[in-house]
Every structure is written in C-alpha cells, then in structure tokens.
Design a protein around this motif. Sequence first.
Motif, mmCIF file in Angstrom:
data_model
loop_
_atom_site.group_PDB
_atom_site.id
_atom_site.type_symbol
_atom_site.label_atom_id
_atom_site.label_comp_id
_atom_site.label_asym_id
_atom_site.label_seq_id
_atom_site.Cartn_x
_atom_site.Cartn_y
_atom_site.Cartn_z
ATOM 1 N N ALA B 38 0.834 -1.201 0.000
ATOM 2 C CA ALA B 38 0.000 0.000 0.000
ATOM 3 C C ALA B 38 0.870 1.254 0.000
ATOM 4 N N VAL B 39 1.932 1.249 0.812
ATOM 5 C CA VAL B 39 2.798 2.422 0.907
ATOM 6 C C VAL B 39 3.565 2.628 -0.404
ATOM 7 N N MET B 40 4.099 1.528 -0.957
ATOM 8 C CA MET B 40 4.844 1.655 -2.218
ATOM 9 C C MET B 40 3.958 2.200 -3.330
ATOM 10 N N ILE B 74 1.998 3.200 9.751
ATOM 11 C CA ILE B 74 3.178 3.780 9.122
ATOM 12 C C ILE B 74 2.730 5.079 8.452
ATOM 13 N N THR B 75 3.470 6.145 8.746
ATOM 14 C CA THR B 75 3.103 7.469 8.246
ATOM 15 C C THR B 75 4.163 7.934 7.239
ATOM 16 N N SER B 76 3.711 8.431 6.105
ATOM 17 C CA SER B 76 4.613 8.989 5.101
ATOM 18 C C SER B 76 4.278 10.466 4.927
ATOM 19 N N ILE B 77 5.309 11.293 4.868
ATOM 20 C CA ILE B 77 5.092 12.728 4.649
ATOM 21 C C ILE B 77 5.908 13.153 3.431
ATOM 22 N N ILE B 78 5.224 13.728 2.469
ATOM 23 C CA ILE B 78 5.901 14.201 1.254
ATOM 24 C C ILE B 78 5.855 15.725 1.258
ATOM 25 N N GLU B 79 7.028 16.345 1.163
ATOM 26 C CA GLU B 79 7.096 17.810 1.137
ATOM 27 C C GLU B 79 7.763 18.246 -0.158
ATOM 28 N N GLY B 108 -4.145 7.653 -10.112
ATOM 29 C CA GLY B 108 -3.226 7.815 -8.979
ATOM 30 C C GLY B 108 -3.910 8.095 -7.657
ATOM 31 N N ILE B 109 -4.729 9.152 -7.638
ATOM 32 C CA ILE B 109 -5.338 9.540 -6.360
ATOM 33 C C ILE B 109 -6.350 8.488 -5.913
ATOM 34 N N HIS B 110 -6.946 7.802 -6.879
ATOM 35 C CA HIS B 110 -7.879 6.723 -6.559
ATOM 36 C C HIS B 110 -7.161 5.619 -5.769
ATOM 37 N N PHE B 111 -5.982 5.261 -6.230
ATOM 38 C CA PHE B 111 -5.192 4.256 -5.509
ATOM 39 C C PHE B 111 -4.856 4.734 -4.101
ATOM 40 N N ILE B 112 -4.389 5.986 -4.018
ATOM 41 C CA ILE B 112 -3.975 6.500 -2.710
ATOM 42 C C ILE B 112 -5.161 6.483 -1.738
ATOM 43 N N ARG B 113 -6.331 6.949 -2.200
ATOM 44 C CA ARG B 113 -7.515 6.970 -1.322
ATOM 45 C C ARG B 113 -7.882 5.570 -0.854
ATOM 46 N N THR B 131 0.445 14.180 3.885
ATOM 47 C CA THR B 131 0.699 13.140 4.882
ATOM 48 C C THR B 131 -0.222 11.953 4.622
ATOM 49 N N LEU B 132 0.372 10.757 4.574
ATOM 50 C CA LEU B 132 -0.394 9.533 4.289
ATOM 51 C C LEU B 132 -0.182 8.542 5.427
ATOM 52 N N VAL B 133 -1.270 8.080 6.000
ATOM 53 C CA VAL B 133 -1.165 7.142 7.120
ATOM 54 C C VAL B 133 -1.784 5.797 6.739
ATOM 55 N N LYS B 134 -1.001 4.741 6.967
ATOM 56 C CA LYS B 134 -1.527 3.388 6.750
ATOM 57 C C LYS B 134 -1.569 2.681 8.099
ATOM 58 N N LYS B 135 -2.774 2.204 8.466
ATOM 59 C CA LYS B 135 -2.918 1.471 9.729
ATOM 60 C C LYS B 135 -2.432 0.041 9.527
#
Lengths: 406, 137
Positions: B38-40, B74-79, B108-113, B131-135
């Motif tokens: 999911a994160v990749m 796991i939290t990912s932050i893209i700046e 793209g955004i569909h996958f992320i959501r 910021t993207l959080v995966k439980k």
Amino acid sequence: MAFCTLKELRGLAQLSVEGRIDGMSSPEVQQHLEQMIRDGKRYLLVDLASTTFLSSLGLRLFFAVQKELKKVGGELILFQVPEKLKSVFTVGGFDRFFRFVDTEQGLLDGEFLPLPAGPEEQIRPDGTVFRLREYDAVPETLALIGSSEKLSRADYQPEDVVPVPQGSYRYGTGLAASGEGYEEFKSLFGEALLLNHHFFYYPAVSRPAVDFMIYSGPGSNEEFRFLHGFGFGGSCRYVASFEAGRAYVTLDEIADWVLALPSGWPMAGMVLLAESKGIFGMNLKKSPIRENRPATGEEIFDGSQFPAWVNFPLEPADENHIVAAVGIACRDLSLCRPEVRKLFSRDTRSHLHGCVFQKGPIHKNPDAFEGELSRVLTELNPVRVQHLLGRSRFSSGVIGMIELKG
Amino acid sequence: MPALDVELKNDLCEITRLLNLVEQFAKDTGLPDDALNAVMLSLDEAVTNTINYGFPGGGIHCIRLTLRREPDSITSIIEDDGIPFNPLEAPEADLTSPIEDRPIGGLGIHFIRNYMDELYYRREDGKNIFTLVKKIS
C-alpha cells in the motif's frame, strides 16, 4: 528492477516477471509482450508469481496490451497472481478485463490451451502450420482487363484506358488510376488493388517527398482507369491461417501450398492478410504513357532504363507491417489461356499486388477473416501498393482462396 | 520510533531509489507485506505526480520524504516546493466505462484513497505537505 523470462507452458507463450513492475521496468515488460505479439502469439500468459510490486503504470500496460489483443481475437491471461497484486487490479477497476488463472489445471479448465491438431491442420516440413476451413463456393472466371502489351515500351495512350466501374470486381490487381479526364490522371498510373470493393493505388511518381496513396471506399460511384490487370469475384472456398515454423514463410511457399491443396485447382485467386517479416515489393516510378516513353526507343525494363522506371527491392522492407494482397497463383501455365499466361513473369507461379498498412497484429481465426479484412481496410492507414515478389516474407496470416477456371 | 528521512530530486529515475528505500525500511521495521504494498503504490503515485506536474517552470527541485513507523501504523510525509496542489480535492477516476473507451490515467489519487487510511494536506511556507497514514492491523 525486474527480470523477464520467456518460456512456453503447455503450448502457451509465457512471460514471467520477477521483481517490481514499475515505471523503470515496465518498458522492458512492454517490449517482451509486443515481441510476442509480433511473433504471432495471440494468447499470452503473464506469470506474476515472483512479481513483488505492480504500479499503476504496469496495470495500464497490461490493460493496453489486453485492448490490442481483444481486437485480434487474443487474450492476455494473468497467471499465479499474488493476492496483493490482484488487489491492484480490483482497486483500479481493471479486474473484469482479465482472467486470473492460478494453476496449470486452471489453464486446462479454462480452455486456454491451443486445440489439438485436427484434420484441418497441416504441418509443413519446415514447421509451418496451416489451419484450413472449407466453405461453400463455386468456381469463378478470371476477367482480364486491358493489355500489358504496351507496358515495356511505355506506350499507353488514351484509347488504352479501360474504365472499371466501382463494383465490377470484388478482387482485382493491375496498373490503374482514378479521375475524370485523361489529362488529369495520365501521369498517375501505378500499382493498384481492389479488395472487397476497396480500391487502392500508388501513383507512379518518383518524388519521395510526396509519397502518397489514393483510396476509394466501396460506397463511391467512381470509375477506375485501368491500363491492364485482372479481376474476379466470388467468395472463398477455403480460408486458412498460417504460422511460420521458422522466422518466416515466403509468398512462393504460400502459393505452392495453396496449389498443392487436394482440390487440385488449375488456378487459385488469393486474398492474403498477413504480418510482414520483410516485403520485396516492386513499383513503377513513372507512368508508362507515350509522353514518358524513352526517347532512345529502349524498353523500360532494359538495364539502361530500369533504374529510372522501376523501384526494385534489394532488401526486404516494411517488417512487422500488415499487408493485404490480392492475386492469382497457377499450377501449370500450359493449361491456361495464352492471355492468362502473360500475367505471370518468367519462372513465377503467382502474381499478387499488396497494400502495405501500418504495423500491428491481425486476427488470425479463419472464421473471422471477412471481419478482420474489413477492419484493416477501413481502420488502418495504407502506406503503399506494390507488386509482391515471391520472396516476400510473412510470419503469419490468413489466406482466402477462390477457385478460378483456367 | 524508527524513521527514514530522504531527499529526492524531481527526476523520475528517483522513483526506483524511493521504492528501494521503502522496501529496505519495511524489512528493517518488520512491516507486513500488505502495508508495504500500500505504501509503495501510494508513494509511487504521489511522487510521480509531483515530479510530472509540480514544477512547470522546470529546474532542479527537492522532494522530501519522511517515513515513520509506529506500532500500529506507518506514516509517510511528502514535502515539495512545487505549485500548490491538494490531492484531496482531485476528482474521482471513472472506473465504470467500457474497455474500448476507458481513458488510460487518472488513477493515482484513486489508488492513494483506497490503499491509505488517513490523508492530510496542507500548504505551508510555499510548500505542499502531504501526509499519508496506513494502519497496520
């Protein structure tokens, strides 16, 4: 990174991808799939058992290939897809465009495997496979149009032009042009082709910068202007698909096979739709009319004139292009009318003109022949029409055969 | 908490490095395979989009990625300092049209959501911060 391995599983071409299918590796995966299609494969098994990641780029790639294969009666089958990758298809909404098969038994159950050799299948000594279907059809008569007498002297004049109204012949080949007045079309006569009432010709103008084709669809009320040629009608008695056993099969070999069919026709009308592995095509560079006649009185096929008049192939061209061709093949010229004999150059047994289309795969099921011809003729871009020499090479294709009275 | 802090250039070749780093981080922190996938997928989509559309003026830019592994997420932050773009406002992809006329793209955004559990966006000091959080169950 990904490693691609090609093999065959139960007669199906299989691509296994180990590693990630992402932006970096998808061009390589794409190249392999396209090569498999160019090699004539229509059912592609993509094994994802060792694939660790599939990005949306990979998904789009599989989808694009699936779209292309569906048009030509093929399918991309996904094999041994791990659950986490299957979810990429599902979440993307692409799962319904694919069949997922988990085991070899699943391949058997899903009827994906090539059919066992039936009575209609013939394997030539070189490994080329022909699959033949027979239909109801009656023998047809070959009609001759005009005369080739004046060709070598480039001596055609207005009274030599034979008007051929649209609809006269379903199939035909010759030297022709289209237009209203002789002055308008006289310098444009070139190799022409009639296929299912679609008319293509390649004006004989030797200026590469303005290379162009002229086309008329079946609906037009045009009259085509032939200098010489032949035409025939009817429907195919046999339709066969073929797959070359080695890299290619030549037009001569295809004609020999057609003539060796058990029916033993003296002459066969041939309608060919095939994927090129290198065409040897010939065409005139000048219209063979009296105004263009060599001043020295030499024939246009003489050594001194030939280069200026004829585009003669030294190397094969147009590899991987689709070719649609029409012509005749004859088993024994001595059984033919003398005027028919003149249609064949020395030592040849076939005479076909082919229209070269853009690159791409074709649908090779004999039962889908008419539909596929119509798709190619109406949807693809024609490039040129040429007289096909017998050494022209094809990887695979479909050939329709019409019995002609000698 | 284990964390990874990395700077990527706005060049598509960097996606391979990004995926390598995420894979290594997942191995080091014992991230389950589903969460890693999911994160990749999400980072590939988000960063590719930023590289492709974030810098219409061209030039070399830096995209900063931070990964934080917490016990249950796991939290990912893209700046990035690209043009303002709020992925949360991007329209949904149309997944219902037939195969013949389905556009390629817009996924793209569909996958992320779908693959992420929580998404946050803010624009701060001329930067997009996504910021993207995966439980992790």
